[in-house]
Design a protein around this motif. Structure first.
Motif, PDB file in Angstrom:
ATOM      1  N   LEU A  64    -128.626   1.469  -4.865  1.00  0.00           N
ATOM      2  CA  LEU A  64    -127.402   2.264  -4.794  1.00  0.00           C
ATOM      3  C   LEU A  64    -127.669   3.747  -4.548  1.00  0.00           C
TER       4      LEU A  64
ATOM      5  N   TRP B 223    -128.892  -3.894  -6.570  1.00  0.00           N
ATOM      6  CA  TRP B 223    -128.074  -2.712  -6.767  1.00  0.00           C
ATOM      7  C   TRP B 223    -128.889  -1.496  -7.180  1.00  0.00           C
ATOM      8  N   GLU B 224    -130.184  -1.688  -7.386  1.00  0.00           N
ATOM      9  CA  GLU B 224    -131.008  -0.514  -7.643  1.00  0.00           C
ATOM     10  C   GLU B 224    -131.155   0.357  -6.400  1.00  0.00           C
TER      11      GLU B 224
ATOM     12  N   TRP C  12    -122.947   1.408   4.717  1.00  0.00           N
ATOM     13  CA  TRP C  12    -123.566   0.202   4.168  1.00  0.00           C
ATOM     14  C   TRP C  12    -124.379  -0.548   5.213  1.00  0.00           C
TER      15      TRP C  12
ATOM     16  N   SER D 185    -126.811  -6.322  -1.496  1.00  0.00           N
ATOM     17  CA  SER D 185    -125.808  -6.833  -2.428  1.00  0.00           C
ATOM     18  C   SER D 185    -126.442  -7.474  -3.652  1.00  0.00           C
TER      19      SER D 185
END
Length: 398
Positions: free
Chosen positions: A180, A177-178, A163, A174
């Motif tokens: 991810l 989230w796209e 991360w 945070s």
């Protein structure tokens, strides 16, 4: 007469050398450790539950406790645990308390980071805290004898490292989230790089099995995620810049594969092929555009879209190809468990593909009979043919 006494007598009689004496003692200690693994696990679990109980009691009166008392109690507990670890260190080969105290100390170090941040109102992200914790407890993890302790340290290290690296190209991850997919792609590549690094260092070899476990889990998740979103026509609005850490890890991994002395040229080609296809899978728009769908033999095909141009056709074929390449590598390298797992996933993906293609048929009685027969047939073929396929992969490059 105990085995240790016999060994000492054999050493004094000159039947074995001092080096053999030390190796036998080390082997027996390792064997006892594995045979008592359940004891270690429950002892560590009990220590963790006690820690949670203490934390809950403190949390219930947190607002009324002065900050100096909080810090004083924290450092007093750290000191007591450190003394306990030091006291049990000479007994680490035969005793369970060293491992329990070591895990307790490492957990309290993590809690202390959060306490200090809360008392002094320090900012920062949770993954930066994990990375800092992994750095300050690294030397302690080297003394661990139990697999659980090393697995615990590796797990938190990977969370903080992955991360943190992704946050370099997307500081507000945070809230976005796209991004991810960039995390899911980086995870197996970075873990594989660390895995290869530990295989070349005797000091770090204790982390190898934990890293290999997480590599397999992360790789399966990454492949399944890409398959699902690509088949659904999603994952098209992402930025290539988010994948830069993953691309750097991919380059390091490719170099590690090429320089691996135990791999034959076929294994190197298979791994590099699977790596290249995985990177292609996750590229935002190089192969998949999110608009070409054939609906898998349905009647809603887009006009002008060929069978091999549809995303929901390419995705499962690409997944099966990557799994097949890695299965050939595992079988050719003699990794039987990994080979069995990957071939099982290949059969499972074929079954899922069948239900995607013939979902309407499967809703009828005849369709259910055909579907069940197909599942039984694939399972039987996998069970009967896996050994033959593994032997074939071993003969690919004798």
């Amino acid at each position: 007469m105990t085995s240790i006494t016999k060994l000492n007598q054999w050493l004094q009689a000159g039947l074995i050398t001092p080096a053999q004496h030390a190796n036998i003692l080390s082997f027996e200690a390792e064997h006892r450790q594995h045979s008592n693994g359940w004891l270690y696990s429950f002892m560590i679990l009990g220590a963790a539950i006690i820690g949670l109980g203490v934390i809950s009691l403190i949390a219930a009166n947190w607002a009324t406790i002065p900050e100096t008392v909080k810090l004083g109690v924290d450092f007093a507990l750290l000191t007591l645990l450190a003394l306990g670890v030091f006291w049990q260190y000479p007994k680490r080969h035969n005793g369970v308390w060293f491992e329990v105290l070591l895990v307790g100390f490492m957990l309290l170090c993590l809690a202390s980071i959060g306490l200090i941040a809360q008392v002094f109102h320090l900012g920062g992200k949770w993954y930066h805290a994990l990375l800092f914790w992994a750095a300050i407890t690294f030397l302690l993890s080297l003394f661990a004898r139990n697999l659980f302790t090393r697995f615990f340290w590796v797990t938190l290290l990977l969370q903080g490292l992955i991360w943190s690296l992704v946050a370099l190209t997307n500081p507000n991850i945070s809230e976005h989230w796209e991004a991810l997919p960039s995390v899911l792609l980086l995870a197996p590549l970075l873990i594989a790089v660390l895995y290869y690094a530990t295989t070349h260092s005797k000091l770090l070899r204790g982390f190898t099995s934990s890293l290999f476990f997480w590599f397999q889990i992360a790789a399966i998740i990454a492949l399944a995620f890409a398959d699902i979103v690509r088949s659904g026509g999603e994952m098209t609005d992402y930025q290539v810049a988010w994948f830069v850490p993953a691309y750097v890890a991919a380059v390091l991994l490719a170099v590690g594969i090429l320089l691996h002395k135990e791999y034959r040229w076929l294994n190197k080609l298979l791994l590099l092929g699977a790596l290249g296809l995985l990177l292609l899978y996750y590229h935002p728009d190089l192969l998949f555009n999110g608009q070409s769908r054939y609906s898998l033999f349905g009647s809603q095909a887009h006009a002008g879209v060929g069978f091999w141009q549809a995303d929901d056709i390419r995705a499962p074929l690409l997944t099966l190809t990557i799994l097949f390449l890695y299965a050939l590598h595992a079988g050719n390298s003699g990794h039987q468990r990994t080979f069995n797992l990957i071939t099982f996933l290949i059969g499972l993906r074929f079954v899922i593909l069948y239900f995607q293609a013939m979902g309407g048929l499967a809703a009828t009685g005849v369709g259910l009979i055909i579907s069940g027969s197909l599942i039984i047939g694939i399972t039987w073929l996998w069970y009967k043919g896996r050994d033959r396929l593994r032997e074939w992969t071993k003969r690919l490059q004798a």
